[in-house]
Write an enzyme that holds these catalytic residues in place. Sequence first.
Site, PDB file in Angstrom:
ATOM      1  CG  HIS A 175     -10.157  -1.033  -7.881  1.00 36.96           C
ATOM      2  ND1 HIS A 175      -9.128  -1.282  -8.833  1.00 36.96           N
ATOM      3  CD2 HIS A 175      -9.490  -0.352  -7.002  1.00 36.96           C
ATOM      4  CE1 HIS A 175      -7.812  -1.082  -8.239  1.00 36.96           C
ATOM      5  NE2 HIS A 175      -8.082  -0.253  -7.290  1.00 36.96           N
ATOM      6  CD  GLU A 176     -10.543   2.333  -5.100  1.00 40.49           C
ATOM      7  OE1 GLU A 176      -9.872   2.232  -3.953  1.00 40.49           O
ATOM      8  OE2 GLU A 176     -10.041   2.919  -6.004  1.00 40.49           O
ATOM      9  CG  HIS A 236      -7.883  -1.752  -2.351  1.00 43.92           C
ATOM     10  ND1 HIS A 236      -6.817  -2.384  -2.746  1.00 43.92           N
ATOM     11  CD2 HIS A 236      -7.902  -0.640  -3.321  1.00 43.92           C
ATOM     12  CE1 HIS A 236      -6.284  -1.702  -3.722  1.00 43.92           C
ATOM     13  NE2 HIS A 236      -6.900  -0.664  -4.308  1.00 43.92           N
ATOM     14  CD  GLU A 247      -4.218  -0.400  -6.949  1.00 37.08           C
ATOM     15  OE1 GLU A 247      -4.859  -0.347  -8.098  1.00 37.08           O
ATOM     16  OE2 GLU A 247      -4.855   0.019  -6.056  1.00 37.08           O
ATOM     17  CE1 TYR A 307      -2.511  -0.489  -3.173  1.00 38.21           C
ATOM     18  CE2 TYR A 307      -1.946   1.637  -2.204  1.00 38.21           C
ATOM     19  CZ  TYR A 307      -2.561   0.792  -3.051  1.00 38.21           C
ATOM     20  OH  TYR A 307      -3.211   1.368  -4.162  1.00 38.21           O
ATOM     21  CG  HIS A 333      -2.085   2.807  -8.756  1.00 39.08           C
ATOM     22  ND1 HIS A 333      -1.192   3.169  -7.917  1.00 39.08           N
ATOM     23  CD2 HIS A 333      -3.276   2.415  -8.333  1.00 39.08           C
ATOM     24  CE1 HIS A 333      -2.183   3.484  -6.690  1.00 39.08           C
ATOM     25  NE2 HIS A 333      -3.393   2.999  -7.237  1.00 39.08           N
ATOM     26  CG  ASP A 342       2.608   3.930  -8.816  1.00 38.64           C
ATOM     27  OD1 ASP A 342       1.318   3.418  -9.010  1.00 38.64           O
ATOM     28  OD2 ASP A 342       2.725   4.694  -8.104  1.00 38.64           O
TER      29      ASP A 342
END
Length: 525
Positions: A339-340, A343, A363, A354, A427, A425
Site C-alpha cells: 500500500h505505502e 503511493h 488512497e 492527496y 482514507h 477524509d
Amino acid sequence: MTPHISRSLSRRTTLSIATAVAAGALLAGTLSTTGAAAKTSVPSAAPQALSASSRADLIKDASAKSAATAQELKLDSKEKLVVRDVVKDRDGSTHTRYERTYDGLPVLGGDLVVHETKAGKREGVTRATSKSIAVRTSGVSLKAAPSGARKVVWAATGTPRLAYEKVVTSTKKDGTPSKLHVITDATSGKKIYEYDAIRTGTGESQYSGGVEIGTSGSGSSFSLTDAARGGHSTYDLKHGTSGKGTLFTDADDKWGDGTNNDAATAGVDAAYGAQVTWDYYKSVHGRSGINGDGKGAYSRVHYGNDYVNAFWDDSCFCMTYGDGEGNAKPLTSIDVAAHEMSHGVTSATANLVYSGESGGLNEATSDIFGTSVEFYAKNTKDVGDYLIGEQIDINGDGSPLRYMDKPSKDGNSLDAWKTGAGNVDVHYSSGIANHFFYLLSEGSGKKTINGVDYDSPTSDGSTVTGIGRDKAEQIWFKALTTYFTSNTDYAAARTGTLSAAKDLYGADSAEYKGVAAAWAGVNVS
C-alpha cells in the site's frame, strides 16, 4: 530487465521468521474462480516491460521534440513541456506524460498525457485542465510571498492564476511527519488549496513465515540489501525519527527470530514486503521499480515509540514503519508495505493530489495494489483477501481496518459517490474506488474467497458480474499510468478506466461493460 548485480554476492536466503502454519487451515472455504484463477493472456495494449535504459531513451527522445509537441498542441508561446514519464505498450503505442511551465513558472495542475500510435500519429491527449494557461506574470500587484515559498501558476482548480506554494514541515500529534503544501493566491493572499505530501496508512506485521529475501555480502559480512531489486536496503531507526538509520547487517546471513525480541525481524518483514511489491509490478505490469527506472527505494523500521502507523515519503523515496502500540506490533505486513510503496508509484505516474476526490483515488490505488500484491504473494500465512489491515485489531475485536466489498462496514468509508465526497477524509472517500474494484473483480452479492465471506451491495440495486481480479488490475494500472492526471476526480476516473478497458479488451467487450456496470454500482456516471 536483467538486474544489475554488484560485485558483492547477491543471495536469496530462506529465513524462518515465525512458526509455520499448515496451509490447509488458512485456505479453508471455497476459492473464488475469479480471485485466484490462472493468469489470462496479456493484451497488446498492456504496458511493455522496459529496461531502465530503454525508458531513459524514450524520455530523451520525447524531450528532444517537446517544443514541437507544444506547438502541435497549440500551447501558448510562453508554455513549455517537461517530460515526466513515457509508457510504451506492447503494440508500440506510447503515452508521454508532461508537466508544464508558463513563463518559466511551474504550472500546478497543468499536466497532460499525449497518446501516440507506433507510427507516431497522435491519437489523443488527456489533460488535467482544459483551461488556457494565460496569466499575467509581470506588471501586476502581488502580495509579499510567504517566507520560503515559490511562485507558481495554479491551474488545478478554477481559472489559472499566479500563486505561491509553501511547504510547511511539522510533526503531527501521533508522530507522523507532515509536509503540508499550502497554495495561496499571489494577488489576494488568500489560501486556495492545501495537501499533505506524506501518505500514511496503518497495519501490523503478519510475520509471513519462512521466506526468501535478497541480501548482499559474503563470508561473515552480510547486509539487508537486495541487489537484484535495484539495491533496496532496509535500515533500523532504533526508535529515532530522523535520518536514514543503520543498515541491517549480520555475520551468518540468518535474520530475525520471528519475534520482537530481535530487531531484525521487522527488517525481514519490511524487506520481504518490498521484494514482493517489486516482483508484482515487474511481473504483472512490466514496471521495473517504483519509478520505473530500475532503482530500489529503501525502508526504515522501528520509527519512534508506540507509533501506530507507516508512511511513504517521496522526498526520501523511502518507506517507514512504526512498531505499533507498546512497540509490540511492527506495521510491516504485505498489504501495508505494498500500500505505502504504491503511493510512490502513483506519485511517479498520475501524481494524484492527496486531497479531495483525487486524494481518495490516491488512497484507493494503494489499497487496490496492496490487495493485489497480497494475492500475488501467495503466502500461506497471509493469504489474499479484500480486507485492509485485517490483523491489526485496531478496534479491539479482530475486525479489519477497511473492507473493499462494503466499505461502510468500518463505520466511516463511503460505499458510493455522493455530493461532497471530496470533503471526506481521503482514507474514507477511497471506499468508492475500493468498492468499484471489488465489484469489477468479483461482482456483487454473497461469496466466499480464500475462506473469507463477502456480501457486496450496489447503490442502484443492480447485479454486477465480476471480470476477474487479474483483468481489473490491468485496467486500473493502465488508467493510472496513461489516463489519470493530478486532479482526476471520480467522474474522470470512470472515463479513464473505460478508456483503459477499451484499449485492452475492446469497446464491445465484457470487460468494458463490466467497468461501466461497476461504476454504476457505486453511483459514478
